[in-house]
Design a protein around this motif. Structure first.
Motif, PDB file in Angstrom:
ATOM      1  N   ALA A   1      -8.861  -9.323  11.372  1.00 27.71           N
ATOM      2  CA  ALA A   1      -7.570  -8.825  10.905  1.00 27.71           C
ATOM      3  C   ALA A   1      -7.625  -8.226   9.506  1.00 27.71           C
ATOM      4  O   ALA A   1      -6.826  -7.352   9.164  1.00 27.71           O
ATOM      5  N   GLY A   2      -8.564  -8.683   8.679  1.00 26.26           N
ATOM      6  CA  GLY A   2      -8.648  -8.159   7.321  1.00 26.26           C
ATOM      7  C   GLY A   2      -9.034  -6.704   7.244  1.00 26.26           C
ATOM      8  O   GLY A   2      -8.828  -6.046   6.213  1.00 26.26           O
TER       9      GLY A   2
ATOM     10  N   THR B   1      -9.720  -9.600   1.655  1.00 24.52           N
ATOM     11  CA  THR B   1      -8.496  -9.391   2.430  1.00 24.52           C
ATOM     12  C   THR B   1      -8.444 -10.297   3.655  1.00 24.52           C
ATOM     13  O   THR B   1      -9.391 -10.377   4.433  1.00 24.52           O
ATOM     14  N   ASP B   2      -7.315 -10.971   3.807  1.00 19.88           N
ATOM     15  CA  ASP B   2      -7.052 -11.867   4.932  1.00 19.88           C
ATOM     16  C   ASP B   2      -5.536 -11.905   5.113  1.00 19.88           C
ATOM     17  O   ASP B   2      -4.838 -12.501   4.291  1.00 19.88           O
ATOM     18  N   PRO B   3      -4.990 -11.229   6.133  1.00 17.01           N
ATOM     19  CA  PRO B   3      -3.531 -11.065   6.220  1.00 17.01           C
ATOM     20  C   PRO B   3      -2.734 -12.358   6.187  1.00 17.01           C
ATOM     21  O   PRO B   3      -1.662 -12.403   5.605  1.00 17.01           O
ATOM     22  N   MET B   4      -3.244 -13.416   6.822  1.00 18.50           N
ATOM     23  CA  MET B   4      -2.490 -14.656   6.924  1.00 18.50           C
ATOM     24  C   MET B   4      -3.258 -15.783   6.252  1.00 18.50           C
ATOM     25  O   MET B   4      -4.343 -16.176   6.698  1.00 18.50           O
TER      26      MET B   4
ATOM     27  N   ARG C   1      -1.644  -8.934  17.153  1.00 15.56           N
ATOM     28  CA  ARG C   1      -0.593  -7.918  17.030  1.00 15.56           C
ATOM     29  C   ARG C   1      -1.169  -6.582  16.552  1.00 15.56           C
ATOM     30  O   ARG C   1      -0.668  -5.531  16.923  1.00 15.56           O
ATOM     31  N   ILE C   2      -2.210  -6.623  15.745  1.00 10.00           N
ATOM     32  CA  ILE C   2      -2.853  -5.384  15.298  1.00 10.00           C
ATOM     33  C   ILE C   2      -3.527  -4.675  16.458  1.00 10.00           C
ATOM     34  O   ILE C   2      -3.402  -3.458  16.640  1.00 10.00           O
ATOM     35  N   TYR C   3      -4.266  -5.441  17.263  1.00  8.74           N
ATOM     36  CA  TYR C   3      -5.117  -4.835  18.294  1.00  8.74           C
ATOM     37  C   TYR C   3      -4.564  -4.959  19.703  1.00  8.74           C
ATOM     38  O   TYR C   3      -5.204  -4.540  20.671  1.00  8.74           O
ATOM     39  N   GLY C   4      -3.384  -5.543  19.850  1.00  2.00           N
ATOM     40  CA  GLY C   4      -2.752  -5.609  21.158  1.00  2.00           C
ATOM     41  C   GLY C   4      -3.422  -6.572  22.104  1.00  2.00           C
ATOM     42  O   GLY C   4      -3.385  -6.387  23.325  1.00  2.00           O
ATOM     43  N   THR C   5      -4.031  -7.634  21.556  1.00  2.00           N
ATOM     44  CA  THR C   5      -4.699  -8.628  22.376  1.00  2.00           C
ATOM     45  C   THR C   5      -3.947  -9.939  22.337  1.00  2.00           C
ATOM     46  O   THR C   5      -3.046 -10.135  21.518  1.00  2.00           O
ATOM     47  N   LYS C   6      -4.355 -10.876  23.165  1.00  2.00           N
ATOM     48  CA  LYS C   6      -3.744 -12.203  23.181  1.00  2.00           C
ATOM     49  C   LYS C   6      -4.821 -13.247  23.368  1.00  2.00           C
ATOM     50  O   LYS C   6      -5.878 -12.968  23.896  1.00  2.00           O
TER      51      LYS C   6
END
Length: 208
Positions: A79-80, A129-132, A203-208
């Motif tokens: 995600a970063g 960088t690490d969004p969360m 959510r960035i890459y549309g995966t689950k």
């Protein structure tokens, strides 16, 4: 507390859209990059400037430009990466590194599977960088990887943080400044930030 919250109205506006569960992956990616770029203005406020003489169309003058101090942007995968993409728009000459970590779903501890950093990381100002910033397990591990590689000037940039994550970074790496767009309420039983925005990577890459 060595934490900066970037509360600029544009950042907070875009953050509200990021949080919305109805925001699709395309818009989410674009917003993450934009918020990261806006946050970088604050995170890089203390970059050194040197006087230079330039010539405008009218006259010579003394201006100021960034000094020769080199920069490195290091993404905690996956995600970063989107944050690095946004920040590179401001500082395209920065070197980019990657630290691959995933969180064990049972222990919530980070597992390292990849690390590639600029060879001269010791002489660079590093923006990790690490969004969360949730439990901070990944961030704390990545900071130690950077320090083991010789990095001496490190700032951690996260979009959203939990108080628990901030406390852990401060406890284990008190010399590292944390720059965030928001500090949320708490972590749930699964280690997710509440209210948060869900799993940033999914959510960035549309995966689950």
């Amino acid at each position: 507390m060595n934490v900066t919250v970037v509360d600029h109205p544009l950042v907070q506006h875009k953050l509200a859209i990021l949080r919305d569960k109805n925001t699709g992956s395309k818009d989410f990616r674009e917003l993450m990059a934009e918020v990261s770029m806006l946050m970088a203005y604050e995170a890089m406020r203390d970059l050194e400037l040197d006087p230079v003489t330039i010539e405008t169309p009218l006259t010579r003058m003394e201006a100021r430009m960034l000094s020769g101090k080199k920069l490195a942007l290091v993404a905690i995968l996956r995600a970063g990466l989107i944050m690095v993409d946004g920040i590179l728009r401001l500082v395209p000459a920065a070197r980019v590194g990657h630290i691959g970590l995933y969180r064990d779903p049972q222990t919530l501890n980070p597992v390292e599977y990849y690390a590639k950093l600029p060879e001269d990381i010791r002489g660079r100002r590093v923006f990790l960088t690490d969004p969360m910033l949730a439990t901070a397990g990944s961030a704390v591990h990545a900071i130690q990887v950077l320090k083991n590689s010789g990095a001496q000037h490190i700032k951690l940039m996260s979009i959203i943080a939990a108080p628990e994550g901030i406390a852990r970074v401060e406890r284990e790496h008190p010399d590292v400044e944390v720059v965030v767009a928001a500090i949320d309420d708490h972590l749930n039983d699964h280690g997710y930030i509440v209210p948060g925005l869900g799993d940033a990577g999914d959510r960035i890459y549309g995966t689950k």
